[in-house]
Scaffold this motif. Structure first.
Motif, PDB file in Angstrom:
ATOM      1  N   GLN A   1       0.835  -1.209   0.000  1.00 55.26           N
ATOM      2  CA  GLN A   1       0.000   0.000   0.000  1.00 55.26           C
ATOM      3  C   GLN A   1       0.864   1.252   0.000  1.00 55.26           C
ATOM      4  N   GLN A   2       2.005   1.186   0.687  1.00 55.98           N
ATOM      5  CA  GLN A   2       2.917   2.323   0.715  1.00 55.98           C
ATOM      6  C   GLN A   2       3.487   2.574  -0.680  1.00 55.98           C
ATOM      7  N   ILE A   3       3.709   1.499  -1.432  1.00 55.63           N
ATOM      8  CA  ILE A   3       4.204   1.632  -2.798  1.00 55.63           C
ATOM      9  C   ILE A   3       3.143   2.264  -3.687  1.00 55.63           C
ATOM     10  N   GLY A   4       1.876   2.030  -3.350  1.00 54.91           N
ATOM     11  CA  GLY A   4       0.788   2.582  -4.153  1.00 54.91           C
ATOM     12  C   GLY A   4      -0.148   1.533  -4.726  1.00 54.91           C
ATOM     13  N   PHE A   5       0.083   0.243  -4.368  1.00 54.11           N
ATOM     14  CA  PHE A   5      -0.809  -0.815  -4.822  1.00 54.11           C
ATOM     15  C   PHE A   5      -2.021  -0.866  -3.894  1.00 54.11           C
ATOM     16  N   GLU A   6      -3.191  -0.730  -4.444  1.00 51.43           N
ATOM     17  CA  GLU A   6      -4.407  -0.786  -3.632  1.00 51.43           C
ATOM     18  C   GLU A   6      -5.191  -2.067  -3.868  1.00 51.43           C
ATOM     19  N   ILE A   7      -5.350  -2.420  -5.144  1.00 42.86           N
ATOM     20  CA  ILE A   7      -6.148  -3.581  -5.515  1.00 42.86           C
ATOM     21  C   ILE A   7      -5.279  -4.538  -6.323  1.00 42.86           C
ATOM     22  N   PRO A   8      -5.297  -5.833  -6.013  1.00 42.63           N
ATOM     23  CA  PRO A   8      -4.476  -6.798  -6.768  1.00 42.63           C
ATOM     24  C   PRO A   8      -4.892  -6.871  -8.229  1.00 42.63           C
ATOM     25  N   THR A   9      -3.915  -7.110  -9.099  1.00 45.23           N
ATOM     26  CA  THR A   9      -4.229  -7.385 -10.499  1.00 45.23           C
ATOM     27  C   THR A   9      -4.779  -8.811 -10.593  1.00 45.23           C
ATOM     28  N   PRO A  10      -5.397  -9.191 -11.708  1.00 45.83           N
ATOM     29  CA  PRO A  10      -5.961 -10.544 -11.827  1.00 45.83           C
ATOM     30  C   PRO A  10      -4.959 -11.663 -11.544  1.00 45.83           C
ATOM     31  N   ILE A  11      -3.709 -11.548 -12.046  1.00 48.32           N
ATOM     32  CA  ILE A  11      -2.732 -12.604 -11.799  1.00 48.32           C
ATOM     33  C   ILE A  11      -2.364 -12.659 -10.324  1.00 48.32           C
ATOM     34  N   GLN A  12      -2.299 -11.506  -9.660  1.00 46.74           N
ATOM     35  CA  GLN A  12      -1.996 -11.481  -8.234  1.00 46.74           C
ATOM     36  C   GLN A  12      -3.146 -12.062  -7.416  1.00 46.74           C
ATOM     37  N   GLU A  13      -4.354 -11.685  -7.760  1.00 46.55           N
ATOM     38  CA  GLU A  13      -5.525 -12.152  -7.014  1.00 46.55           C
ATOM     39  C   GLU A  13      -5.670 -13.669  -7.087  1.00 46.55           C
ATOM     40  N   LYS A  14      -5.356 -14.240  -8.254  1.00 42.62           N
ATOM     41  CA  LYS A  14      -5.546 -15.684  -8.423  1.00 42.62           C
ATOM     42  C   LYS A  14      -4.339 -16.507  -7.995  1.00 42.62           C
ATOM     43  N   ALA A  15      -3.139 -15.959  -8.150  1.00 37.62           N
ATOM     44  CA  ALA A  15      -1.930 -16.737  -7.867  1.00 37.62           C
ATOM     45  C   ALA A  15      -1.531 -16.726  -6.394  1.00 37.62           C
ATOM     46  N   ILE A  16      -1.653 -15.583  -5.719  1.00 38.88           N
ATOM     47  CA  ILE A  16      -1.143 -15.453  -4.348  1.00 38.88           C
ATOM     48  C   ILE A  16      -1.750 -16.477  -3.388  1.00 38.88           C
ATOM     49  N   PRO A  17      -3.076 -16.672  -3.347  1.00 43.50           N
ATOM     50  CA  PRO A  17      -3.619 -17.669  -2.408  1.00 43.50           C
ATOM     51  C   PRO A  17      -3.097 -19.073  -2.665  1.00 43.50           C
ATOM     52  N   ILE A  18      -2.852 -19.418  -3.923  1.00 45.33           N
ATOM     53  CA  ILE A  18      -2.346 -20.755  -4.246  1.00 45.33           C
ATOM     54  C   ILE A  18      -0.894 -20.888  -3.810  1.00 45.33           C
ATOM     55  N   LEU A  19      -0.077 -19.874  -4.109  1.00 44.80           N
ATOM     56  CA  LEU A  19       1.347 -19.935  -3.797  1.00 44.80           C
ATOM     57  C   LEU A  19       1.612 -19.854  -2.298  1.00 44.80           C
ATOM     58  N   LEU A  20       0.740 -19.205  -1.571  1.00 44.37           N
ATOM     59  CA  LEU A  20       0.926 -19.102  -0.114  1.00 44.37           C
ATOM     60  C   LEU A  20       0.914 -20.469   0.560  1.00 44.37           C
ATOM     61  N   LYS A  21       0.293 -21.450  -0.074  1.00 42.65           N
ATOM     62  CA  LYS A  21       0.283 -22.808   0.501  1.00 42.65           C
ATOM     63  C   LYS A  21       1.668 -23.427   0.438  1.00 42.65           C
ATOM     64  N   GLY A  22       2.459 -23.038  -0.564  1.00 43.66           N
ATOM     65  CA  GLY A  22       3.863 -23.433  -0.631  1.00 43.66           C
ATOM     66  C   GLY A  22       4.133 -24.895  -0.855  1.00 43.66           C
ATOM     67  N   ASN A  23       3.159 -25.648  -1.303  1.00 43.05           N
ATOM     68  CA  ASN A  23       3.342 -27.097  -1.378  1.00 43.05           C
ATOM     69  C   ASN A  23       3.118 -27.676  -2.772  1.00 43.05           C
ATOM     70  N   ARG A  24       3.137 -26.809  -3.802  1.00 40.43           N
ATOM     71  CA  ARG A  24       2.832 -27.325  -5.140  1.00 40.43           C
ATOM     72  C   ARG A  24       3.551 -26.514  -6.208  1.00 40.43           C
ATOM     73  N   ASP A  25       3.986 -27.211  -7.253  1.00 41.38           N
ATOM     74  CA  ASP A  25       4.544 -26.509  -8.402  1.00 41.38           C
ATOM     75  C   ASP A  25       3.446 -25.684  -9.075  1.00 41.38           C
ATOM     76  N   PHE A  26       3.882 -24.626  -9.765  1.00 37.26           N
ATOM     77  CA  PHE A  26       2.903 -23.658 -10.276  1.00 37.26           C
ATOM     78  C   PHE A  26       3.358 -23.111 -11.615  1.00 37.26           C
ATOM     79  N   VAL A  27       2.424 -22.958 -12.541  1.00 39.60           N
ATOM     80  CA  VAL A  27       2.691 -22.324 -13.828  1.00 39.60           C
ATOM     81  C   VAL A  27       1.697 -21.187 -14.011  1.00 39.60           C
ATOM     82  N   GLY A  28       2.206 -19.961 -14.165  1.00 45.13           N
ATOM     83  CA  GLY A  28       1.345 -18.799 -14.358  1.00 45.13           C
ATOM     84  C   GLY A  28       1.597 -18.152 -15.702  1.00 45.13           C
ATOM     85  N   LEU A  29       0.564 -18.063 -16.518  1.00 48.44           N
ATOM     86  CA  LEU A  29       0.670 -17.423 -17.836  1.00 48.44           C
ATOM     87  C   LEU A  29      -0.081 -16.106 -17.799  1.00 48.44           C
TER      88      LEU A  29
END
Length: 571
Positions: free
Chosen positions: A18-46
């Motif tokens: 938020q200090q940087i100026g990001f208020e709302i996640p972009t679509p790739i951030q919104e969909k990828a972050i919850p999956i990656l936070l689990k930290g237990n699976r390989d991931f491919v993001g296009l």
């Protein structure tokens, strides 16, 4: 749409973004972050360039890393030092209100001993380019056995640049238990091969359709003769006084030449290519980021990883040889949801390639006419008036000088004063563009008189290809500079893995064969050139070989030899 906090990130990370100026996640951030936070699976993001992939993997990575451990737990691989430095800077900004991490950037062109010292001090996250990381591995200066997460950013670009063998070697030193996160703008065959060989049942996420362009980019093309491209470029720049843009050229020679011509003609421009030292590159990029530089002329390789805000235009002096290159070039603009314009300068015979791009990217390409002289003059005049209207007046300091100014101009009417003031700048453009010709080609079928003839002639085999780190642009420079055959005489080119084919005008064939005789190595391989029949009829007996000592990559300049003494020269 969710907030960053709703994605499961810690308070400190949320406050940092938020200090940087990001208020709302972009679509790739919104969909990828919850999956990656689990930290237990390989991931491919296009996702397309400029959609926020760094935060998409960077924020969950920082959440998962143990800041109290000195072990290296995460490795981020990037194709260029510019992108590596940008990722490092972003990760450091993300930790501003979170936890202290030692994040080390490892890249060529800078002191390796200093980088080794920083790594040995305890780097939880290493951001590296493949070549420099291989150097550290060979020196046994880095331990990858404790790696828990590997991020391959811009994976398609790393493979396009010939880093497949380096990636294979690097990944072989990491544990089998690690999680691998792969991010890419496109999905070529080589990326699928990485998924198959190094990933286990990865979660695949595609934001937007595959191979589609950024919807915020307006794609245009202008159709001009090759000899008129520089004149057309100047008109486009003059017609956009507030431009903050990137100009792409195929080769380092063209990049430097265009930049020098622009600077000589009074434009605020500079060049970025592989022949610059790291200090020179850093200085140019600092000027561009600070907007003290208005126009940056760059090669494809040098410009990859440039993440500069508010680039308004991307101009292609030549159409790239691969569709992916166009995607990455144009993706330098319209980042973070903003608008941008991409302009391709083409000949008539390249119109078919534009139509193919249009279908592949599912984005319309509109023909843009090169502005006429009067149109440019009007645009410049309006821009000048806008500056007059918006200029900040320092009433206190200028006040004591105004009586003398009023006295000097007292006999001029308001209308006369405006006309004279406008003419100070306007006359320069008026003089230049007076009687300026129309540079636009009409839509009739291309002919040899256009100066853009499609070359057909003798067909040659060469035992160099993509596996040598060459793309069509650098191969073209290689052939041109070694043989002395002008690139306009070099036609269709087919790049394969370990070999390639190209065509040369028939009257230049003997010259090319004679100039390729000699003994120079290219990355340890002896270069072999043979004349072939059309298609698969096999090589003829006429052949030539030339070892090329330096293993330069895309955009390289290769100096050919014209005398016996020069031919003995070791490159």
């Amino acid at each position: 749409m969710k907030s960053f906090e709703a994605l499961g990130l810690s308070k400190g990370l949320v406050e940092s973004v938020q200090q940087i100026g990001f208020e709302i996640p972009t679509p790739i951030q919104e969909k990828a972050i919850p999956i990656l936070l689990k930290g237990n699976r390989d991931f491919v993001g296009l996702a397309q360039t400029g959609t926020g992939k760094t935060a998409a993997f960077g924020l969950p990575l920082l959440e998962l890393i143990d800041a109290d451990s000195r072990n290296t737990q995460a490795l981020v691989l990037a194709p260029t030092r510019e992108l590596g430095l940008q990722i490092t800077s972003d990760l450091e900004n993300f930790t501003e209100k979170f936890k202290p991490f030692n994040i080390v950037a490892v890249y060529g062109g800078s002191s390796i001993s200093e980088q080794i010292r920083k790594v040995k001090r305890g780097a939880q996250i290493i951001v590296a380019t493949p070549g420099r990381l291989i150097d550290l591995i060979d020196r046994k200066a880095i331990n990858l056995s404790t790696i828990q997460y590997v991020v391959l950013d811009e994976a398609d670009e790393m493979l396009n640049m010939g880093f497949k063998e380096d990636l294979d070697k690097i990944l072989s030193f990491t544990p089998d238990t690690k999680s691998t996160w792969l991010f890419s703008a496109t999905m070529p065959r080589e990326v699928k091969s990485i998924m198959k060989n190094y990933m286990s049942d990865p979660y695949e996420l595609t934001v937007g359709e595959q191979n589609t362009g950024n919807v915020n980019i307006e794609h245009h093309y202008v159709m001009v003769q090759e000899k008129d491209k520089y004149l057309a470029l100047k008109r486009i720049l003059d017609d956009n006084p507030e431009i903050f843009g990137l100009i792409f050229c195929r080769t380092r020679i063209d990049t430097q030449r265009i930049a020098e011509m622009l600077m000589k003609d009074g434009y605020n421009a500079d060049a970025l290519h592989g022949d610059l030292t790291q200090q020179q590159r850093d200085r140019v990029m600092l000027k561009f980021r600070n907007r003290s530089l208005q126009i940056l002329v760059a090669t494809d390789v040098a410009a990859r990883g440039i993440d500069v805000e508010d680039i308004s235009h991307v101009i292609h002096m030549n159409m790239p040889d691969e569709m992916e290159f166009y995607t990455h070039r144009s993706g330098r603009t319209a980042r973070a949801g903003k608008k941008g314009i991409s302009i391709a300068m083409i000949s008539r015979r390249e119109l078919g390639r534009v139509k193919q791009l249009e279908k592949t990217l599912k984005s319309p390409f509109k023909r843009m006419m090169v502005p006429t002289g009067p149109q440019v003059c009007q645009k410049q005049l309006i821009a000048l008036m806008h500056k007059v209207r918006e200029v900040k007046v320092n009433e206190e300091e200028i006040g004591e000088f105004l009586p003398a100014v009023y006295e000097e101009l007292k006999d001029l009417t308001k209308q006369e004063l405006i006309k004279r003031f406008a003419s100070i700048e306007f006359n320069r453009f008026l003089d230049y563009y007076r009687n300026a010709p129309d540079l636009n080609l009409d839509d009739r079928k291309a002919s040899d008189s256009d100066g853009d003839r499609y070359v057909t002639g003798s067909r040659f085999f060469i035992n160099l290809g993509k596996m040598d780190g060459l793309d069509a642009g650098s191969m073209l420079s290689f052939i041109e500079d070694v043989s002395g055959v002008n690139r306009k005489s070099i036609g269709k080119m087919e790049l394969k893995g370990a070999y390639s084919f190209f065509e040369v005008e028939k009257d230049k064939a003997d010259l090319l064969l004679s100039e390729f005789k000699g003994g120079v190595e290219f990355k340890g391989r002896q270069v072999r050139v043979e004349m072939t029949e059309r298609r698969n009829s096999g090589p003829r007996k006429e052949s030539s070989s030339r070892d090329f000592k330096r293993g330069r990559t895309s955009g390289s300049t290769f100096k050919g030899s014209k005398t016996t003494e020069q031919k003995r020269r070791r490159y």
